[in-house]
Write a protein that holds these residues in place. Structure first.
Motif, PDB file in Angstrom:
ATOM      1  N   ILE A   1       0.303  -3.976  14.760  1.00  0.00           N
ATOM      2  CA  ILE A   1       1.723  -4.339  14.625  1.00  0.00           C
ATOM      3  C   ILE A   1       1.856  -5.695  13.939  1.00  0.00           C
ATOM      4  N   TYR A   2       1.019  -6.655  14.315  1.00  0.00           N
ATOM      5  CA  TYR A   2       1.084  -7.979  13.687  1.00  0.00           C
ATOM      6  C   TYR A   2       0.821  -7.882  12.183  1.00  0.00           C
ATOM      7  N   ARG A   3      -0.188  -7.092  11.817  1.00  0.00           N
ATOM      8  CA  ARG A   3      -0.488  -6.945  10.386  1.00  0.00           C
ATOM      9  C   ARG A   3       0.694  -6.310   9.656  1.00  0.00           C
ATOM     10  N   ARG A   4       1.322  -5.311  10.238  1.00  0.00           N
ATOM     11  CA  ARG A   4       2.446  -4.640   9.578  1.00  0.00           C
ATOM     12  C   ARG A   4       3.647  -5.561   9.458  1.00  0.00           C
ATOM     13  N   TRP A   5       3.973  -6.278  10.541  1.00  0.00           N
ATOM     14  CA  TRP A   5       5.103  -7.201  10.489  1.00  0.00           C
ATOM     15  C   TRP A   5       4.884  -8.286   9.440  1.00  0.00           C
ATOM     16  N   TRP A   6       3.645  -8.777   9.341  1.00  0.00           N
ATOM     17  CA  TRP A   6       3.339  -9.807   8.345  1.00  0.00           C
ATOM     18  C   TRP A   6       3.523  -9.254   6.937  1.00  0.00           C
ATOM     19  N   ALA A   7       3.006  -8.040   6.693  1.00  0.00           N
ATOM     20  CA  ALA A   7       3.109  -7.439   5.361  1.00  0.00           C
ATOM     21  C   ALA A   7       4.558  -7.158   4.990  1.00  0.00           C
ATOM     22  N   GLU A   8       5.371  -6.774   5.980  1.00  0.00           N
ATOM     23  CA  GLU A   8       6.774  -6.443   5.725  1.00  0.00           C
ATOM     24  C   GLU A   8       7.704  -7.650   5.805  1.00  0.00           C
ATOM     25  N   ARG A   9       7.146  -8.814   6.130  1.00  0.00           N
ATOM     26  CA  ARG A   9       7.946 -10.043   6.325  1.00  0.00           C
ATOM     27  C   ARG A   9       9.028  -9.824   7.378  1.00  0.00           C
ATOM     28  N   ARG A  10       8.676  -9.132   8.443  1.00  0.00           N
ATOM     29  CA  ARG A  10       9.666  -8.786   9.468  1.00  0.00           C
ATOM     30  C   ARG A  10       9.991  -9.950  10.395  1.00  0.00           C
ATOM     31  N   VAL A  11       9.032 -10.866  10.609  1.00  0.00           N
ATOM     32  CA  VAL A  11       9.225 -11.948  11.572  1.00  0.00           C
ATOM     33  C   VAL A  11       8.809 -13.281  10.966  1.00  0.00           C
TER      34      VAL A  11
END
Length: 367
Positions: free
Chosen positions: A118-128
């Motif tokens: 989840i952390y990797r995905r949020w980082w890639a998507e600039r979610r947080v």
């Protein structure tokens, strides 16, 4: 009949209503020079009238941030519904974020690997813009991962290295060792020599610190009949552990629970077995929640609202240590001079004993 969704106001709408160019609107709403103060004020008034809000997706793409903080919990879902710690934590976090117009992105996953994904995905998507990370544990892969990703984070709970800063990670933790030492000291002062600690998940760093402190305090005070039993924090496992402990040949005279859910379950088991609290059994719970105060087990109180600077203030890494305090209530007391669980239960069943003070069936209470 299908309704047409409402159209969100845009910068073009604001420019048309205010009678200015779209670039002037962009300058005014983003606080940049290039427009007069009177024009800036008029543009902002129009934006408010139209209900315009900046797009978080557009802000993230332009490097201005997503205005969101992330929190992922890798815990069994069945234990979260009654766990007061996380409810209080989320409440405290939201109180801080709401005042700064920031959102909280929350997700529950099955294990640590899923959390890291989840952390990797949020980082890639600039979610947080940053993360709250809970439940530090032995050989924790998350600090190194977040350091590589460059995601700012606050680690709630000290890691096994004692809370040393790691990259862009700040730490906020309670002194579990000092808290456990104060509990053992309090119970020892009341005359208890057989103490059981019904703990949480054994891989968590704070569980390991509490267990280690209990062993150290027991050795220092010469208490051989002191031990820890690990569980998954649920009421079911807390109750089962309590039954096993109270069924032994020399049951504990005091039990320390790692959360209030297990403490209340243990209180019910004691009642079920006819063991009076606190006359024959003292109970201490780690959390100071409404559940504890409604069905009072003696709690360790910790502060759930994180200091604002750690969460969304200046970027420098910080370490903050909270000092838990022991809150006295009616579930711990000096050890009665006599006790006999089986005889007390029989006397209570026959109406010959009220559950207050020692029963008539006396037996020497040796450590």
């Amino acid at each position: 009949m299908r309704r047409t969704p409402a159209r969100r106001p845009t910068i073009k709408d604001i420019a048309r209503r205010a009678g200015v160019s779209e670039s002037a609107v962009s300058f005014a709403l983003n606080g940049r020079p290039g427009v007069s103060q009177a024009t800036r004020t008029r543009i902002r008034e129009v934006a408010e009238q139209l209900g315009w809000q900046p797009s978080t997706a557009a802000r993230a793409l332009s490097g201005e941030g997503a205005a969101t903080v992330g929190l992922v919990l890798a815990r069994p879902a069945r234990t979260l519904g009654v766990e007061s710690f996380f409810l209080q934590l989320v409440s405290g976090v939201q109180e801080v974020l709401a005042g700064r117009s920031l959102g909280l992105l929350f997700q529950v996953v099955e294990d640590l690997d899923a959390e890291c994904a989840i952390y990797r995905r949020w980082w890639a998507e600039r979610r947080v813009d940053g993360l709250l990370v809970v439940d530090p544990r032995a050989d924790d892969p998350r600090p190194a991962l977040l350091d590589r990703l460059g995601l700012p984070a606050v680690l709630v709970g000290a890691p096994d290295d004692g809370g040393a800063p790691h990259g862009a990670i700040s730490t906020l933790w309670a002194d579990d060792t000092g808290a456990m030492a104060s509990v053992v000291g309090h119970l020892h002062g009341l005359g208890h020599r057989r103490i059981t600690h019904i703990a949480g998940l054994p891989e968590l760093a704070h569980t390991r610190r509490r267990m280690a402190c209990l062993r150290a305090e027991a050795a220092r005070r010469g208490l051989p009949a002191v031990r820890s039993v690990t569980t998954d924090y649920s009421d079911a496992q807390g109750a089962e552990a309590t039954r096993r402990e109270l069924s032994g040949a020399r049951p504990p005279t005091a039990i320390v629970y790692d959360n209030d859910v297990m403490a209340v379950a243990g209180l019910a088991v004691a009642a079920e077995r006819g063991v009076p609290v606190p006359a024959s059994l003292s109970i201490v719970a780690w959390d100071d929640s409404v559940l504890c105060r409604s069905c009072p087990a003696q709690p360790i109180r910790e502060r759930r609202r994180p200091p604002e600077g750690c969460l969304c203030g200046p970027r420098p890494v910080r370490t903050a240590v909270l000092q838990p305090s022991l809150v006295l209530s009616c579930t711990s007391a000096a050890l009665a001079p006599t006790r006999c669980f089986a005889s007390c239960a029989r006397s209570a069943a026959r109406g010959r004993w009220s559950g207050r003070g020692p029963c008539r069936n006396t037996q020497a209470n040796r450590p």
